[in-house]
Design an enzyme around this catalytic site. Structure first.
Site, PDB file in Angstrom:
ATOM      1  N   ASP A 174      75.556  55.902  32.308  1.00 16.58           N
ATOM      2  CA  ASP A 174      74.385  55.102  31.934  1.00 16.58           C
ATOM      3  C   ASP A 174      73.373  55.077  33.080  1.00 16.58           C
ATOM      4  O   ASP A 174      72.879  54.016  33.467  1.00 16.58           O
ATOM      5  CB  ASP A 174      74.788  53.684  31.547  1.00 16.58           C
ATOM      6  CG  ASP A 174      73.675  52.937  30.797  1.00 16.58           C
ATOM      7  OD1 ASP A 174      72.768  53.606  30.252  1.00 16.58           O
ATOM      8  OD2 ASP A 174      73.708  51.690  30.767  1.00 16.58           O
ATOM      9  N   LYS A 176      69.932  55.230  34.668  1.00 18.92           N
ATOM     10  CA  LYS A 176      68.556  54.946  34.246  1.00 18.92           C
ATOM     11  C   LYS A 176      67.891  54.143  35.347  1.00 18.92           C
ATOM     12  O   LYS A 176      68.580  53.534  36.182  1.00 18.92           O
ATOM     13  CB  LYS A 176      68.546  54.174  32.926  1.00 18.92           C
ATOM     14  CG  LYS A 176      69.360  52.882  32.947  1.00 18.92           C
ATOM     15  CD  LYS A 176      69.402  52.242  31.566  1.00 18.92           C
ATOM     16  CE  LYS A 176      70.276  50.984  31.567  1.00 18.92           C
ATOM     17  NZ  LYS A 176      70.342  50.363  30.220  1.00 18.92           N
ATOM     18  N   ASN A 179      69.128  50.741  36.367  1.00 20.75           N
ATOM     19  CA  ASN A 179      70.399  50.648  37.089  1.00 20.75           C
ATOM     20  C   ASN A 179      70.303  51.222  38.495  1.00 20.75           C
ATOM     21  O   ASN A 179      71.328  51.532  39.120  1.00 20.75           O
ATOM     22  CB  ASN A 179      71.512  51.358  36.312  1.00 20.75           C
ATOM     23  CG  ASN A 179      71.982  50.543  35.125  1.00 20.75           C
ATOM     24  OD1 ASN A 179      71.776  49.331  35.078  1.00 20.75           O
ATOM     25  ND2 ASN A 179      72.608  51.203  34.165  1.00 20.75           N
ATOM     26  N   ASP A 195      75.905  48.965  38.208  1.00 21.10           N
ATOM     27  CA  ASP A 195      76.392  48.880  36.829  1.00 21.10           C
ATOM     28  C   ASP A 195      77.274  50.068  36.450  1.00 21.10           C
ATOM     29  O   ASP A 195      76.858  51.002  35.758  1.00 21.10           O
ATOM     30  CB  ASP A 195      75.233  48.749  35.839  1.00 21.10           C
ATOM     31  CG  ASP A 195      75.709  48.254  34.467  1.00 21.10           C
ATOM     32  OD1 ASP A 195      76.944  48.173  34.268  1.00 21.10           O
ATOM     33  OD2 ASP A 195      74.869  47.964  33.615  1.00 21.10           O
ATOM     34  N   THR A 214      71.721  54.902  27.202  1.00 26.70           N
ATOM     35  CA  THR A 214      70.488  54.286  26.720  1.00 26.70           C
ATOM     36  C   THR A 214      69.603  55.370  26.128  1.00 26.70           C
ATOM     37  O   THR A 214      69.511  56.470  26.674  1.00 26.70           O
ATOM     38  CB  THR A 214      69.778  53.579  27.889  1.00 26.70           C
ATOM     39  OG1 THR A 214      70.691  52.637  28.485  1.00 26.70           O
ATOM     40  CG2 THR A 214      68.544  52.825  27.417  1.00 26.70           C
TER      41      THR A 214
END
Length: 495
Positions: A174, A176, A179, A195, A214
């Protein structure tokens, strides 16, 4: 400081964690010192040790607050999860413990550090470093699009963290800008990946099948539920695209519209903004956004791209910091295993954040291949610039013997921080007294062999003689314990 749990926690166990399974230690010389040993699971009320401050954010399963450590006075981020919110969902619970294990093991300048892990009747609490500069996403929005040197500065840090994760079998899943946190809102800021709740340790004999991510950043093969670590490389390609243009390559009014474009993999690099972007940068993006995962470069190959190699990044300040760090490395000495342990503890748990940030810059400058650790060759290249080859080789051999505490053949990030910090800062009166209080779990005013074993021996098999020997090397009055005076004298001998 509360009860320390020795029980195994039910959840995902990482490859790195498996490699740390109990080892037989028959003498103090066999004992390895690693930062993960100081990340303690405490089954006690966190309010005994922390004063809670303002809330930084909240979600479906809990919240994040600022917490002030009562002994050290350090501010930290405390992520609180309600047990009731994850108790009935094994997948959510596994994700939570995956994050604990990954952060416990991670030792990299661009991965957020985990200090402690608390558990009470109602909650779990993850105590991590507080990164105050906000999200990279906010910095992009305020800057619209970044110059290539600034984009390269941030992107190299992202890739270094991803390379470190992949080399340890960890897939983030994840990545992005939300994060990715900055230690300050500045073009030269240090970046931290956070995260790891969706992270997993990959088994290369099997493909990953759970869909995480995401919409803007998810790789097309994840949508097909058949993927590996190269999904992170796709996400990195999207992030670099946004860094240089201020816009995502795959956009839409709804998630389904975005995902439809991701599945097709069609994007544009045209217009005035992209006319100003170098060919090398565009080529790197294209390689990472290749629809065939097997044809995408690895994180280490991305770090060797022409764009990053040819992009000027080092500053005079970084050069000064590197020179100071190398000088401190040269003078580093530690005779006793317990001295190593205390210095590692201070370097990872108590050290001034500004000094850590400066040493982090020096570490990144020395880490030529961006793998998150320093090899003999990388050190040799630096020392050869100021001394002859034979002298440099002797110096590097001595440094490796002194500093490579865990014996893995490299100087890891925390080992570098410990050995390259200024002695007067690392071993300040306040740091030594705080370290003593944190080693002295029962607040008796003395450190016993049992307390040292609780800290350093939770992942080893040994007899009690090993821990008594550690104490005996420092215990001057023969009472079988270490008092504050003996503790300070042991450490101040390092001057």
């Amino acid at each position: 400081m509360g009860c320390i749990s020795n029980s195994a926690r039910k959840g995902t166990v990482t490859k790195a964690n498996k490699s740390q399974e109990s080892k037989v230690v028959s003498s103090t010389e066999d004992l390895q010192i690693q930062p993960r040993q100081f990340v303690v699971h405490r089954e006690t009320d966190i309010l005994k040790d922390y004063t809670m401050g303002p809330k930084l954010g909240s979600g479906a399963f809990g919240s994040v607050r600022v917490g002030t450590h009562k002994i050290s006075g350090q501010q930290r981020a405390i992520k609180t999860i309600k047990k009731s919110s994850i108790s009935e969902d094994q997948l959510v619970k596994d994700k939570f413990f995956a994050e604990v294990e990954v952060l416990k093991t991670a030792d990299h300048p661009n991965i957020v550090r985990l200090y402690e892990f608390y558990e009470d009747q109602l909650h779990f609490h993850l105590v991590t470093e507080l990164v105050k500069g906000g999200e990279l996403f906010d910095y992009i929005v305020s800057s619209k699009n970044l110059s290539e040197p600034v984009a390269a500065h941030f992107f190299k840090q992202i890739l270094s963290a991803v390379n470190y994760c992949h080399s340890n079998g960890i897939v983030h899943r994840d990545l992005k800008p939300e994060n990715l946190l900055l230690d300050r809102q500045d073009s030269s800021a240090t970046l931290k990946v956070i995260d790891f709740g969706t992270s997993i340790v990959i088994d290369h004999s099997k493909r990953l099948t759970h869909r995480y991510g995401t919409s803007y950043y998810i790789a097309p093969e994840v949508l097909k539920k058949n993927y590996d670590e190269k999904c992170d490389i796709w996400s990195c390609g999207v992030i670099l695209y946004i860094l240089l243009s201020g816009k995502p390559p795959f956009y839409g009014e709804t998630d389904s519209e975005i995902l439809s474009r991701v599945e097709k993999g069609v994007y544009q690099m045209k217009g005035a903004t992209w006319d100003r972007v170098s060919v090398n940068a565009k080529n790197l993006i294209k390689s990472m956004l290749n629809m065939k995962p097997q044809d995408r470069p690895s994180a280490s190959q991305c770090l060797e791209s022409n764009w990053l190699i040819l992009m000027p990044e080092a500053t005079n300040q970084a050069s000064i910091l590197t020179a100071e760090a190398l000088e401190n490395l040269t003078s580093f000495r530690a005779e006793k295993k317990l001295q190593h342990a205390v210095m590692t503890f201070i370097a990872t748990q108590l050290m001034n954040k500004n000094e850590v940030s400066q040493l982090s810059q020096a570490f990144r400058a020395l880490d030529a291949n961006g793998d998150g650790k320093l090899s003999k060759d990388e050190l040799l290249a630096q020392y050869q610039s100021t001394m002859g080859l034979n002298q440099a080789e002797e110096e590097v051999e001595r440094i490796m013997k002194e500093v490579d505490v865990d014996g893995n053949g490299f100087i890891d990030y925390s080992e570098f921080i410990m050995a390259s910090a200024k002695r007067e800062s690392l071993l300040s009166k306040q740091n030594l007294e705080n370290a003593f209080r944190l080693f002295d779990y029962d607040n008796s005013g003395k450190i016993s062999a049992k307390e040292i074993r609780n800290i350093l021996g939770r992942e080893v098999i040994s007899n009690d003689e090993v821990w008594r020997d550690l104490v005996g090397q420092v215990d001057q009055n023969g009472d079988g314990e270490i008092d504050l005076r003996e503790f300070k004298e042991m450490m101040l001998k390092l001057f």
